[in-house]
Design an enzyme around this catalytic site. Structure first.
Site, PDB file in Angstrom:
ATOM      1  CE  LYS A  49      27.190   0.669  49.902  1.00  0.00           C
ATOM      2  NZ  LYS A  49      28.451   1.356  49.604  1.00  0.00           N
ATOM      3  CD  GLU A  56      16.872   9.524  59.611  1.00  0.00           C
ATOM      4  OE1 GLU A  56      16.628  10.690  59.238  1.00  0.00           O
ATOM      5  OE2 GLU A  56      16.414   9.050  60.652  1.00  0.00           O
ATOM      6  CB  CYS A  91      21.418  15.712  55.863  1.00  0.00           C
ATOM      7  SG  CYS A  91      21.741  15.320  57.589  1.00  0.00           S
ATOM      8  CD  GLU A 116      20.766  17.268  50.238  1.00  0.00           C
ATOM      9  OE1 GLU A 116      20.596  16.259  49.518  1.00  0.00           O
ATOM     10  OE2 GLU A 116      20.903  17.205  51.471  1.00  0.00           O
TER      11      GLU A 116
HETATM   12  P1  NAD Z   1      23.982   8.371  48.170  1.00  0.00           P
HETATM   13  O1  NAD Z   1      22.519   8.203  48.213  1.00  0.00           O
HETATM   14  O2  NAD Z   1      24.640   8.581  46.866  1.00  0.00           O
HETATM   15  O3  NAD Z   1      24.707   7.109  48.843  1.00  0.00           O
HETATM   16  C1  NAD Z   1      24.372   6.685  50.139  1.00  0.00           C
HETATM   17  C2  NAD Z   1      24.707   5.207  50.285  1.00  0.00           C
HETATM   18  O4  NAD Z   1      23.840   4.465  49.421  1.00  0.00           O
HETATM   19  C3  NAD Z   1      26.132   4.846  49.886  1.00  0.00           C
HETATM   20  O5  NAD Z   1      26.621   3.864  50.758  1.00  0.00           O
HETATM   21  C4  NAD Z   1      25.949   4.285  48.485  1.00  0.00           C
HETATM   22  O6  NAD Z   1      26.964   3.372  48.115  1.00  0.00           O
HETATM   23  C5  NAD Z   1      24.626   3.568  48.631  1.00  0.00           C
HETATM   24  N1  NAD Z   1      23.918   3.309  47.365  1.00  0.00           N
HETATM   25  C6  NAD Z   1      24.006   4.006  46.211  1.00  0.00           C
HETATM   26  N2  NAD Z   1      23.220   3.440  45.270  1.00  0.00           N
HETATM   27  C7  NAD Z   1      22.604   2.376  45.857  1.00  0.00           C
HETATM   28  C8  NAD Z   1      21.644   1.419  45.417  1.00  0.00           C
HETATM   29  N3  NAD Z   1      21.168   1.418  44.169  1.00  0.00           N
HETATM   30  N4  NAD Z   1      21.223   0.491  46.302  1.00  0.00           N
HETATM   31  C9  NAD Z   1      21.675   0.479  47.569  1.00  0.00           C
HETATM   32  N5  NAD Z   1      22.591   1.359  48.044  1.00  0.00           N
HETATM   33  C10 NAD Z   1      23.045   2.304  47.193  1.00  0.00           C
HETATM   34  O7  NAD Z   1      24.309   9.583  49.181  1.00  0.00           O
HETATM   35  P2  NAD Z   1      25.707  10.243  49.513  1.00  0.00           P
HETATM   36  O8  NAD Z   1      26.129  11.065  48.346  1.00  0.00           O
HETATM   37  O9  NAD Z   1      26.621   9.234  50.064  1.00  0.00           O
HETATM   38  O10 NAD Z   1      25.294  11.209  50.740  1.00  0.00           O
HETATM   39  C11 NAD Z   1      24.730  12.482  50.546  1.00  0.00           C
HETATM   40  C12 NAD Z   1      23.238  12.444  50.795  1.00  0.00           C
HETATM   41  O11 NAD Z   1      22.980  11.889  52.077  1.00  0.00           O
HETATM   42  C13 NAD Z   1      22.620  13.823  50.823  1.00  0.00           C
HETATM   43  O12 NAD Z   1      21.393  13.812  50.134  1.00  0.00           O
HETATM   44  C14 NAD Z   1      22.414  14.077  52.303  1.00  0.00           C
HETATM   45  O13 NAD Z   1      21.425  15.023  52.614  1.00  0.00           O
HETATM   46  C15 NAD Z   1      22.059  12.714  52.785  1.00  0.00           C
HETATM   47  N6  NAD Z   1      22.271  12.612  54.235  1.00  0.00           N
HETATM   48  C16 NAD Z   1      21.178  12.557  55.054  1.00  0.00           C
HETATM   49  C17 NAD Z   1      21.341  12.509  56.435  1.00  0.00           C
HETATM   50  C18 NAD Z   1      20.160  12.438  57.365  1.00  0.00           C
HETATM   51  O14 NAD Z   1      20.347  12.161  58.552  1.00  0.00           O
HETATM   52  N7  NAD Z   1      18.936  12.672  56.901  1.00  0.00           N
HETATM   53  C19 NAD Z   1      22.631  12.504  56.969  1.00  0.00           C
HETATM   54  C20 NAD Z   1      23.713  12.572  56.108  1.00  0.00           C
HETATM   55  C21 NAD Z   1      23.532  12.618  54.737  1.00  0.00           C
END
Ligand code: NAD
Length: 502
Positions: free
Chosen positions: A190, A265, A299, A395
């Site tokens: 997803k 992650e 990230c 962050e």
């Molecule tokens: P997000 O948590 O808002 O969304 C991530 C994913 O989760 C999306 O596909 C979203 O649709 C889904 N999602 C949202 N609510 C959900 C729920 N209730 N149940 C299941 N899935 C759900 O994050 P974002 O804004 O897309 O990305 C930014 C974040 O990702 C930052 O915190 C960043 O640090 C982190 N990130 C971490 C890494 C790593 O390798 N550690 C890499 C890239 C980004």
């Protein structure tokens, strides 16, 4: 600020679900809208998968592992198929880069030279593992009457649910899909609603490579509906999530009672530790890149710049100069060095943090504003301050760096570890003894020394504390795609001529 007048026509994949080898609409016909953050233009109406669609996708994936065709494909053949995917990613490099630029504003050039070839490299790396997945063997110590020897089998988990963020959509999809397939699993992925299209094209390339239908399925949709349905689906054997700590906690709770494997992650607030013996001329471009690359929407971004007090002014001046030299503009414009923020909501979040920095008394050195032009653009911003500021603790996911002085190595390490996060850190020093001492004390998953970059598929990636649980990539990432089964073999021994058991 540069503005382009002519934007390329981007060849979109069908914005439909990919389930069991078919591209189809959501079962209730609903869609959600994707917009270009540089222009506000509508990009696509993307299928919004229901819980029933997610169920279909998990069933399609399950059918391929429970005695299905994929479960009988030998490792060497899986490797060959993954190499074919890598070649197709290379072939479609410019199209994939354009999809990411138009949906979330990453510089087209940076994707062409960075994310897309890196995604191909991930498939090539794990292709090499596909026929080399093996357990261990041991002669078991003699306890009791029976002689035994033991070994372990590494077997596929089954169905892997992957939930990805928008900031590096194809690359992070590759981190999850390639090792899962190498180990013999199937995947339901997803992607984030802000950047689904490159993942849909990846699914088409997987099919074109000859990987059977149902091995990789894509359910596009909004997180708390489609993502939540996937995270809690009982037919899933592992959930691998990359995203925010807030959603990571939800995923953990959703998946928790089902006793499946979970990899989280999550976010970061990485420190860059710059010592007085650093080669600043060599380090400054890396320090600036760690702060501003991809508009800070990384990230691993190093937005806590911890600097020995004797070189703090030089680092502040260097960062400010890098910020002033930035060309903020259209992601497709060759002259741009910074593209857009993903959407208005995220832009408002970033400017909110900048306002909090000013309100809490941090010294604003450069930047600090939304760019006065159409599109989601923000200035790269440098503060001088301390580690307890909100901008140093939370962050931001934007190009906002806070320079924080320290006096001693011990203080630098204490500041670096004074955070709820633990993803990565950067250390700048020419003194190998100091480097190693500091590396040992940092509570993070990865340290870059005298540089910064993309995680390498050959080495593990993951965080501690608020940055997550588990590892992706590397040998440990691959092994995390397997279930290890222990086998004890008892044997009687052979009778010698004198009747003794040998
Ligand atoms: P997000 O948590 O808002 O969304 C991530 C994913 O989760 C999306 O596909 C979203 O649709 C889904 N999602 C949202 N609510 C959900 C729920 N209730 N149940 C299941 N899935 C759900 O994050 P974002 O804004 O897309 O990305 C930014 C974040 O990702 C930052 O915190 C960043 O640090 C982190 N990130 C971490 C890494 C790593 O390798 N550690 C890499 C890239 C980004």
């Amino acid at each position: 600020m540069t503005v382009t007048t002519a934007r390329p026509v981007v060849d979109l994949p069908e914005p439909l679900l990919r389930i069991g080898g078919r591209a189809r609409a959501a079962s209730d016909g609903r869609t959600f809208e994707s917009h270009d953050p540089a222009t506000g233009d509508h990009v696509a109406s993307v299928a919004f998968a229901t819980a029933a669609d997610v169920d279909d996708a998990v069933r399609a994936a399950r059918a391929q592992v429970d005695g299905g065709a994929w479960s009988r494909v030998p490792g060497a053949e899986r490797g060959r198929l993954l190499l074919a995917v890598a070649d197709l990613i290379d072939r479609e490099c410019e199209r994939l880069a354009a999809l990411e630029a138009v949906e979330m504003g990453k510089l087209y050039r940076d994707s062409v030279t960075g994310d897309i070839p890196c995604a191909a490299a991930v498939f090539r790396h794990f292709a090499g593992w596909a026929d080399k997945i093996a357990g261990t063997a041991a002669i078991v110590s003699d306890v009791g009457p029976q002689r035994r020897f033991g070994y372990t089998l590494r077997q596929p988990l089954g169905v892997v649910a992957a939930i990805t963020p928008w900031n590096n959509p194809l690359l992070i999809a590759a981190w999850k899909v390639a090792p899962a397939l190498a180990a013999g699993n199937t995947v339901v992925i997803k992607p984030a609603e802000d950047a689904s299209l490159s993942t849909l094209l990846l699914a088409d390339l997987v099919a074109e490579a000859g990987i059977p239908p149902g091995v990789v399925n894509v359910v596009t949709g909004i997180g708390d509906v489609t993502g939540a349905a996937l995270a809690q689906h009982p037919g899933v054997d592992k959930v691998t999530f990359t995203g925010s700590p807030r959603v990571g906690a939800t995923i953990s709770a959703l998946a928790g009672s089902t006793y499946r494997k979970i990899v989280l992650e999550l976010g970061g607030k990485a420190p860059q530790l710059i010592f007085d013996d650093a080669d600043l001329d060599a380090a400054m471009p890396w320090i600036a890149m760690g702060s501003f690359y991809h508009q800070g929407q990384v990230c691993a971004a190093g937005t806590r710049v911890l600097v020995h007090e004797s070189v703090a002014d030089r680092v502040v001046d260097g960062l400010a100069a890098a910020a002033r030299a930035s060309v903020i503009g259209d992601p497709f414009d060759e002259r741009s060095t910074m593209g857009t923020i993903v959407n208005e909501r995220q832009l408002a979040r970033i400017t909110g943090y900048i306002d909090a920095g000013v309100a809490e008394g941090a010294d604003l050195v450069v930047g600090g504003h939304r760019v006065d032009a159409p599109g989601c653009y923000v200035e790269p911003t440098v503060f001088r301050g301390h580690n307890r500021l909100t901008i140093a603790q939370e962050e931001i996911f934007g190009p906002v760096a806070t320079v924080i002085p320290f006096r001693t190595t011990e203080e630098a390490v204490a500041l670096a570890n004074d955070t709820r996060y633990g993803l990565n850190a950067m250390v700048y020093s020419e003194n190998i003894s100091r480097v190693q001492t500091v590396v040992e004390q940092l509570r993070v998953g990865t340290v870059w020394v005298n540089g910064w970059g993309v995680p390498d598929p050959a080495l593990p990636w993951g965080g501690r504390g608020g940055s997550g649980v588990g590892r992706e990539l590397g040998r440990s990432g691959l092994e995390g795609e397997t279930e290890e089964k222990t086998v004890h073999i008892g044997y009687a021994g052979v009778a010698a001529a004198d009747g003794a058991v040998l």
